[in-house]
Design an enzyme around this catalytic site. Structure first.
Site, PDB file in Angstrom:
ATOM      1  CG  LEU A  43      -2.084  -1.109   1.118  1.00 56.68           C
ATOM      2  CD1 LEU A  43      -2.925  -0.816   2.462  1.00 56.68           C
ATOM      3  CD2 LEU A  43      -2.886  -0.691  -0.140  1.00 56.68           C
ATOM      4  CB  ALA A  44       3.595   2.434   2.418  1.00 58.33           C
ATOM      5  NE  ARG A 330      -6.515  -6.303  16.639  1.00 58.69           N
ATOM      6  CZ  ARG A 330      -5.961  -5.847  15.384  1.00 58.69           C
ATOM      7  NH1 ARG A 330      -4.957  -5.546  15.196  1.00 58.69           N
ATOM      8  NH2 ARG A 330      -7.006  -5.955  14.424  1.00 58.69           N
TER       9      ARG A 330
END
Lengths: 636, 254
Positions: A43-44, A330
């Site tokens: 993505l980056a 989490r």
């Protein structure tokens, strides 16, 4: 060395706008005179390469996969956060900023996080315009859901394949620029070093993974978008090829590595089924909305779950955290699962698993409703385990999922090496000690589409006409070093496979620098990891040739770097004598077993500088909190 | 379980290849197909033989890197499943398994089971996108998309680019892959301005590669791990002919 984060002056909501105004611009006619190297096409990387090419820069992009479309961003399931407030439920840029700093357990930079929240809204616009098929309401508007315990619905999603669709959007934007010739794409090419000329990053040395050829590429700036280092654990939810090599090579050339001990363990993964296990598979944590987590009250209770009566079960999260129950964050869910397994109460092969039981939900809602909500996840679980979760409880166990640490960067996403940038998971910047759900995609695309393309111009504008070519002696020297390292790996000709070393290293890191750490264990690891590294360099067996495809050789180079990184992770974890986010030091917990921060002593970023041999020096970037109030998280 | 494998070994693009027989012993039914190959490879390394090369990465069925013919089926016998998500419980003790690379002129073998699928990338580069520069997008909710259209577009967009469709096709045609992207974008309002030019560009690129022609066998649909429908091929053909009537020609045609 003085660390300067270069955070702009002014009120937080104006910093980015002001900074953009003050940055130097590259004249449109001059942009084509600059060459930028981008390593990694997730993505980056893909979004940065495409956007810079649109602006007019010449871009060379590299990835180790056979196509830019396969980067591991593709596997993200849940979604992407943005402060659009389309649901009219009180979300805002400020709230997303606040939630992200708090979720990171107050170990991130306020200014960076605020900018992330600001540009989050532009990302959704951009991706929708590209044709990313986000989930829609019947009226045609975008749908949102609440994710990871957020109290507003700000998560945009595309079924369980949000990462895939966002990545394909960026890949298509990149493909368009390849077609125009502004981007030259090098797939199946691995970066093995960065080249510095007069202290500035001016290129990379790469190896063609098909021909084995080692070659140099020069540029005016180098951008590393090479992802995280979760594969140091061998078993993780990362793709098999994910590695730290590009970042680590930069570190060895002087780039600081920040907060390496901040790793995120995801609580809902499918447990290991045997010694053959090669990777772990994540299942969306949305399952915890309806599933109940339990283990037998007594260790060694080997009855099938259906035959264990209610009074012999321990719904430990509901018992310990009556108000949040199975929906604790989490890190808390993961640590508690480990604790009950350490007590010998784990279930399934090897005792490393806990039940996630849908019997009550099926009784309450009916199988059809449960299937409508989670059908694809149940199907995936059955495919992998051969068990039907409608009939027997799922078994889950935590697994390494994301790494918050990475190369230190300033507000401009530049490392301490001028001209060398790190974006996406490869940098350390925005998530602090713990990343919130649906924030990884947001950060990758924020960096690539909306931050780096501006900030890199400010650097380039000041370095016009510094034409460096690969004829420079610096390139020849680094090429020789890289070739020497390849030769060395090929010539050891020992007795053990690369994977056998990687598994052993991964187990050491997992045991001593995993979900819970203590000084004794970390000191043990600091003896065992270097010893194993020594053995690796004397006894690894890499067969075949370096002159064509050689997957063992590729792995060997990556594992060699994981050894060094693993050691630094333990160093960092030992040095950070507090608990925060994903970093839990057993010595620092509340009476109820919750992470206990020490803001007085540890409100800083740990940025490590590589010294001779295997020594490091710590630099501290102190974190100032002007807007967010530091509190202890409580989920009771 | 114990298995007999017949694996295609080929040292490079220009080398001759052949099937080599290996015994895979003590294979657990819980292993994935690729983990079974990992075990075989560890055994080969121990014996001093070069391990079998195959593409793989995410191992969770989404990246599209893995792919091999398993007893003549792309990704093996289980429908809707990539090789990495195929588990050994689909086989039984004593089975013989033949493992070959994708067989298609457009996907030359690089080594063993690894092939070059860059033709797919070139098809996307020819027009598989919406031309929108970063920063020029309107607010995302200014372009409403009917949910039904968005859902069908998503079905097409689910393609992982693995190449199973080409490998399974008796003609090695790439229509399913190409039509999936043509349809994904052509169904959405964002994709309308370039809809007809896109289809002629992508089809022209597809035809310039070494793929065959579609003769409606629909083997591609059966082999696709994402179960993408051949309806999209029909849709692409309609758009293609409409584009020709509109006078659209690929830019490369002058």
């Amino acid at each position: 060395m003085k660390l300067d984060a270069k955070i702009p002056e002014g009120p937080i909501e104006k910093k980015w706008d002001e900074h953009r105004f003050h940055m130097k611009l590259v004249n449109p006619a001059n942009k084509r005179k600059f060459n930028v190297i981008v390593v990694g096409t997730g993505l980056a990387g893909a979004s940065a390469a495409a956007t810079m090419a649109e602006l007019g820069y010449n871009v060379k992009a590299f990835c180790y996969q056979d196509s830019a479309r396969r980067a591991h961003s593709i596997a993200a399931q849940g979604g992407i956060n943005a402060a659009k407030n389309y649901q009219n439920d009180g979300d805002s840029v400020y709230r997303l900023f606040y939630d992200t700093v708090k979720g990171g357990d107050y170990r991130s930079r306020e200014a960076n996080v605020y900018r992330l929240a600001q540009v989050s809204v532009n990302i959704i616009d951009q991706c929708a315009a590209q044709g990313v098929p986000f989930a829609r309401e019947y009226g045609g508007m975008l749908d949102n859901r609440s994710f990871g315990g957020a109290q507003v619905s700000r998560t945009f999603y595309a079924r369980g394949q949000t990462g895939q669709q966002l990545l394909l959007g960026a890949y298509q934007a990149l493909s368009r620029q390849i077609h125009t010739g502004k981007v030259k794409m090098y797939p199946r090419t691995e970066m093995l070093d960065v080249v510095l000329v007069d202290g500035h990053a001016k290129g990379v040395v790469v190896r063609d993974l098909v021909t084995g050829e080692v070659s140099s590429h020069a540029g005016d700036a180098v951008v590393l978008a090479t992802g995280g280092y979760g594969n140091v654990f061998f078993l993780s939810t990362n793709a098999k090829g994910c590695n730290v090599t590009a970042a680590w090579r930069a570190h060895r050339r002087g780039a600081l590595f920040a907060n390496p001990c901040y790793t995120q363990i995801h609580p809902t993964c499918i447990p290991v089924s045997g010694d053959h296990q090669s990777k772990l598979t994540l299942m969306s944590e949305s399952l915890r909305n309806d599933g109940r987590i339990w283990v037998p009250k007594k260790g060694g209770d080997n009855r099938p779950p259906g035959q264990i009566p209610e009074q012999d079960r321990d719904y430990y999260l509901e018992r310990r955290y009556p108000s949040f129950g199975n929906l604790v964050p989490r890190d808390v869910a993961s640590r508690n699962a480990k604790a009950v397994c350490d007590e010998g109460r784990g279930v399934g092969p090897g005792g490393l698993g806990v039940y996630l039981d849908f019997a009550d939900a099926i009784g309450r809602l009916g199988q059809d409703t449960v299937s409508a909500k989670y059908g694809n996840l149940f199907h995936m679980y059955e495919k992998i385990t051969g068990e039907n979760p409608y009939q027997v409880p799922m078994r889950i166990y935590p697994a390494v999922h994301y790494t918050m640490g990475g190369l230190w960067v300033d507000y401009n996403l530049m490392t301490n090496i001028p001209g060398l940038y790190a974006i996406g998971e490869a940098n350390f910047s925005d998530h602090g000690a713990n990343r919130l759900g649906a924030s990884a995609l947001m950060q990758g695309l924020a960096d690539g589409y909306f931050v780096l393309p501006y900030t890199i111009g400010n650097y380039l504008a000041q370095h016009m006409g510094e034409d460096v070519t690969t004829d420079d002696q610096a390139f020849k020297n680094v090429e020789a070093e890289v070739a020497g390292r390849v030769d060395r790996l090929m010539s050891i000709n020992g007795s053990r496979s690369v994977d056998s070393f990687h598994r052993e290293l991964g187990k050491l890191i997992w045991d001593y620098c995993g979900m819970a750490r203590n000084a004794e264990g970390l000191n043990t690891a600091l003896e065992k990891v270097p010893a194993l590294r020594e053995e690796f360099w004397n006894d690894v067996r890499v067969l075949g040739s370096a002159e064509n495809v050689n997957q063992s050789l590729e792995k060997a180079g990556r594992v060699a770097d994981f050894f060094e990184l693993g050691e630094l992770m333990c160093r960092d974890a030992l040095d950070r004598d507090e608990s925060c986010g994903g970093h839990f030091r057993e010595e620092h917990q509340t009476e109820e077993g919750e992470a206990l921060r020490d803001d007085e002593s540890f409100s800083f970023v740990s940025a490590w500088e590589k010294k001779e041999g295997t020594d490091w020096q710590l630099h501290k970037e102190h974190l100032e909190f002007e807007y967010v109030k530091l509190t202890q998280r409580s989920y009771k | 379980m114990d298995l007999t494998l017949h694996v295609w070994r080929q040292s490079g693009s220009n080398a001759d290849g052949r099937l080599v027989t290996y015994e895979a012993k003590d294979i657990s039914p819980d292993m994935s197909f690729l983990e079974m190959l990992d075990v075989v490879n560890e055994g080969l390394i121990e014996k001093g033989e070069e391990p079998i090369t195959f593409d793989h990465d995410c191992r969770e069925g989404i990246c599209g890197a893995c792919g091999m013919m398993i007893n003549g089926n792309a990704h093996g016998p289980q429908g809707g499943t990539t090789a990495c998500q195929l588990h050994m419980r689909s086989f039984k003790d004593g089975d013989s398994i033949t493992i070959e690379p994708w067989r298609a002129a457009a996907f030359p073998v690089l080594k063993d089971l690894m092939v070059d699928r860059s033709a797919f990338d070139r098809i996307i580069q020819a027009g598989g996108y919406v031309s929108v520069n970063t920063g020029s997008a309107p607010d995302a909710n200014e372009i409403p998309v009917p949910k039904a259209d968005a859902d069908v577009a998503f079905e097409a967009a689910a393609c992982i680019g693995c190449g199973a469709c080409v490998a399974q096709c008796p003609n090695s045609a790439a229509q399913l892959f190409t039509s999936a992207k043509v349809s994904h974008l052509g169904l959405l309002p964002q994709g309308q301005p370039e809809r007809y030019q896109r289809v002629v560009e992508m089809v022209a690129q597809m035809e310039s590669e070494s793929f065959g022609s579609c003769t409606n066998h629909r083997e591609c649909e059966a082999a696709c791990p994402k179960e993408i429908s051949t309806d999209f091929i029909a849709r692409m053909n309609r758009d293609y002919f409409a584009a020709l009537f509109k006078g659209k020609r690929p830019a490369s045609a002058g």
